[in-house]
Design an enzyme around this catalytic site. Structure first.
Site, PDB file in Angstrom:
ATOM      1  N   GLY A   1       0.745  -1.300  -0.026  1.00 49.81           N
ATOM      2  CA  GLY A   1      -0.031  -0.042   0.080  1.00 49.81           C
ATOM      3  C   GLY A   1       0.794   1.095  -0.100  1.00 49.81           C
TER       4      GLY A   1
ATOM      5  CG  ASP B   1      -6.085  -9.557  -5.355  1.00 45.61           C
ATOM      6  OD1 ASP B   1      -7.294  -9.260  -5.144  1.00 45.61           O
ATOM      7  OD2 ASP B   1      -6.003 -10.806  -5.988  1.00 45.61           O
ATOM      8  CG  LEU B   2      -2.874  -2.101  -3.570  1.00 46.26           C
ATOM      9  CD1 LEU B   2      -2.558  -1.359  -5.004  1.00 46.26           C
ATOM     10  CD2 LEU B   2      -3.129  -1.054  -2.578  1.00 46.26           C
ATOM     11  CG  ASP B   3       0.873  -2.892  -3.610  1.00 46.97           C
ATOM     12  OD1 ASP B   3       1.203  -2.453  -4.779  1.00 46.97           O
ATOM     13  OD2 ASP B   3       0.760  -2.164  -2.504  1.00 46.97           O
ATOM     14  CD  GLU B   4      -1.467  -9.301  -1.648  1.00 52.28           C
ATOM     15  OE1 GLU B   4      -0.729 -10.594  -1.623  1.00 52.28           O
ATOM     16  OE2 GLU B   4      -1.554  -8.744  -0.377  1.00 52.28           O
TER      17      GLU B   4
END
Lengths: 283, 283, 283, 283
Positions: free
Chosen positions: D201, D226-229
């Site tokens: 994040g 999926d954020l940063d995933e």
């Protein structure tokens, strides 16, 4: 285990992999891992390491080795086929500084070094308690410039008695004679306490300190009869600064030496290294 | 800014820090950062770098410098006091390979290199567009073995015209004459494309490839009249393997060279380096 | 030895170093090494570590400590003065995985870890032979969730009997109660087998494998009552790739864990660490 | 060039390499390089990357692709065959921080990044001069939370007009919509300025500073919803200490970010990456 490892070196040309993989497939062997390298696809040398799995390998392995000869001849291969189930037998030569010996013993005890450490030979008694504590035979053979041939005769007898495949010089500090070295080609691994080719020869930390380098290193290599000139297997370094005196450099150096030597020995035991002239290919 | 930097070298003895810190306190200067080193507390050399903050430093700085002389004499100090507000003026010497020059220009543009890059000098036209794109004067001075003295005369004039404090050889590839080097002691920083003292001299990547090393490196050092033997400021390395041919080593090497040189120049500009014989102390 | 170490934390203001260095000079103490740090020269916190040498320190040390109180009060200092000749006493808590314990024992035996390893406590018998082989008392205290208070009572008694200054959790794997932790502030060092704050909690290598990270790490930290949230002392990493399964990551991890823990313990023993809230300043 | 690259994923079983290598041999193709990996030789997934050379490849390549389908079907392969002579077209998305963009442009200019950088898109004008200086079209598309769908429509048009194969987010800092991401599976590479999964994040350096970590890192990954995933391609770290404030961490971080992103993009362009669920296999 049902695993085999094939190491090959030959002139590069199309069709090598096709021939080898078809051969293995005929024996229902599954290629588990394979790495290859070519110095030049046109007219260069080709190197490959293939790890395969095969049911009932113990029954078939002699047959596989025998029938591979036809392919090997066809492509003019230098090759060997090893089986991890035939564990290599190692002799460690040590002296008074024990950090490299210890590292090897502990990696071995942790199961990270798959070999039989059959014997430890030393020109001092320092390591006896440590070594015998691991249940490994320790042999003291006094060695110096003066008694070199006598000492080596005793060492050679030990190597034969214990049926040794690999000799690791864990900071052994004695020069070996050409005869001894030639009797064990690509079988003796040494750790040199500098980042070769910097500081070839004696007292590398002293010289690193004098030169004011900002990194110090260690080098694991196969022993040849050119001092510190054998094929390099692995190197690593650590940062130093102006505060690090020679004593400190030696401390830092010990931690580099032991991990570099442990890695090199591990790769050798796993048949990951092919020597190509004065270089190594580490797959 | 109200910052000053004091660099000192003197024989070690008790009381140096007490004397210097009391002196600064008398001028209401606050010690922001301080690093020290002693080769040997008994009879050795003592080095210290002190960064201090002081209101109205611009008004007081000449007085501080003048009155420090008494202490300096008392302790037989070699010293200098610099003020970050007096930005150093840098000349970069480049040739055809531009990666080091570019790195310096970008670090400078990002505000990570506090200096005036006053001029770029090159023996080729390759860099002109890049340099002038940054609004920096570019001077082409043809240089080779044949016209060395003539070329250096032209270069010296440029250095004087631009009032240069620091000369960075960003892969300049030409040998400087002893007269030129002696005129700029501890002012010329070079990047050598090997991990010194390995591969002193020409074509280090070729020789690294021939030797089969597993790490390659670069070395930033002050230029002296012993080729590649000047005091080392910074070194770094990257891992290579048997797949890396000379061309690849050069690519990998470029990324080492540019970051090693950038760090060394930065430390020099921040007055973090004291030269001690053939070594550097980097605070 | 005639060495002393002064660790100070106080509000920053001009004159601190002048006062401290004059104080030491009055006792003919030579400042051997000194490192300082200020969170903000204006209104921030100031930290300093001074190592000094002083003849007849054994005779003078109580007097020095007593008379330093005036300066400490004047600048509102948190401080301590330690003497390397008063060697710290360490207890190591271990469990079944012995690599970290071994590393500490060997660093200690090599003289690279200056402490008395007074006792090793474990909830398993696995380490007994190793520990007793070094001539160090080994105490087995069965410990699990069920008997935590009972086990800690036994552990506390051991710590008192052996007059322990430092507790090292060398992969001890049991949670300590808040009461136990609070009784040993900044005295308990743990090694966590991940690069914190990634993979807080249990089974970090499994989770690293699931996430597909390209580097794995380890973290040494002081133990507080927030799980894996205490002040970090040291971290390091190694590269992994898709071929490394969980078992392999654990192997690689072991070598990171042991060197990270050994460094952290060494710095603690050398009084190089000042805890600042949830962070450490390592001089 | 006469080079082709074959990427394959299929259930593991004996005979895959035999079949593929015989196939290539029939077209007189020489296997130049080959790397393979199996999640489990029994019942796992098999991955291979083969680089081959073949005379007259331009004439034969459609035929080779067509006739490979039979083998692919036989072994239930996911596969693609690319030809380095068909250079990939890249769009770089940038914002105000230009270090990653610059690194890519220079690697590209030095010939170390084999692609057509067809266009640079930014939500600010900051990069225009830099980009146009390289002769590359620069398109400013204002983008923010408020006009996301409008902005993406404009971006999509650009991507189509320039026939883009790869999108690199060089510190673009804007969230992309699920529709945009799904339209470019495994085609968007992002650089996150932390060592994931630590500090997912916003504002990772601020949080790294607060936590007191001793290493900071950067992570290049494929963008998913999926954020940063998304699957991690590459990570690297640098050491920091208590002296490094947030501003300094950002500086150090910039040098990590740019080299991590450059490596990831290079590997993608060389068809070295196979995505396996949430992980990458980098050959």
């Amino acid at each position: 285990k049902n695993r085999g490892i094939l190491l090959v070196r030959c002139p590069d040309q199309p069709g090598i992999i096709a021939a080898v993989s078809r051969f293995l497939f005929q024996y229902s062997a599954n290629i588990i891992d394979s790495s290859q390298y070519s110095t030049n696809p046109e007219g260069g040398d080709f190197f490959i390491r293939i790890e395969f799995a095969c049911e009932d390998l113990q029954q078939k392995k002699e047959e596989i080795k025998t029938s591979f000869k036809a392919i090997a001849e066809n492509f003019s291969m230098d090759w060997k086929m090893n089986f991890p189930s035939e564990v290599k037998r190692t002799a460690i030569f040590a002296s008074k500084e024990l950090h490299c010996l210890r590292e090897l013993l502990f990696e071995w005890q942790s199961g990270d070094l798959i070999t039989d450490i059959a014997v430890v030979v030393s020109n001092h008694e320092t390591a006896r308690e440590l070594v015998e504590g691991f249940g490994i035979p320790f042999v003291h053979i006094q060695a110096s410039k003066e008694n070199r041939s006598e000492a080596e005769a005793a060492q050679l007898k030990i190597l034969q008695d214990y049926e040794i495949d690999v000799i690791v010089l864990a900071r052994y500090m004695q020069i070996l004679t050409p005869a001894f070295v030639e009797a064990h080609p690509k079988q003796i691994i040494n750790i040199h306490h500098s980042f070769l080719p910097a500081f070839v020869g004696a007292r590398p930390y002293d010289r690193a300190y004098q030169r004011g380098v900002k990194l110090i290193g260690a080098t694991a290599h196969y022993v040849t009869n050119d001092l510190d000139e054998g094929p390099i297997i692995e190197q690593d370094i650590e940062r130093v600064n102006h505060r690090d005196n020679i004593e400190n450099m030696k401390k830092i150096g010990r931690s580099i030496e032991r991990r570099v030597l442990a890695r090199a020995v591990k790769w050798h035991l796993e048949d990951r290294i092919i020597v190509d002239g004065n270089k190594t290919i580490v797959f």
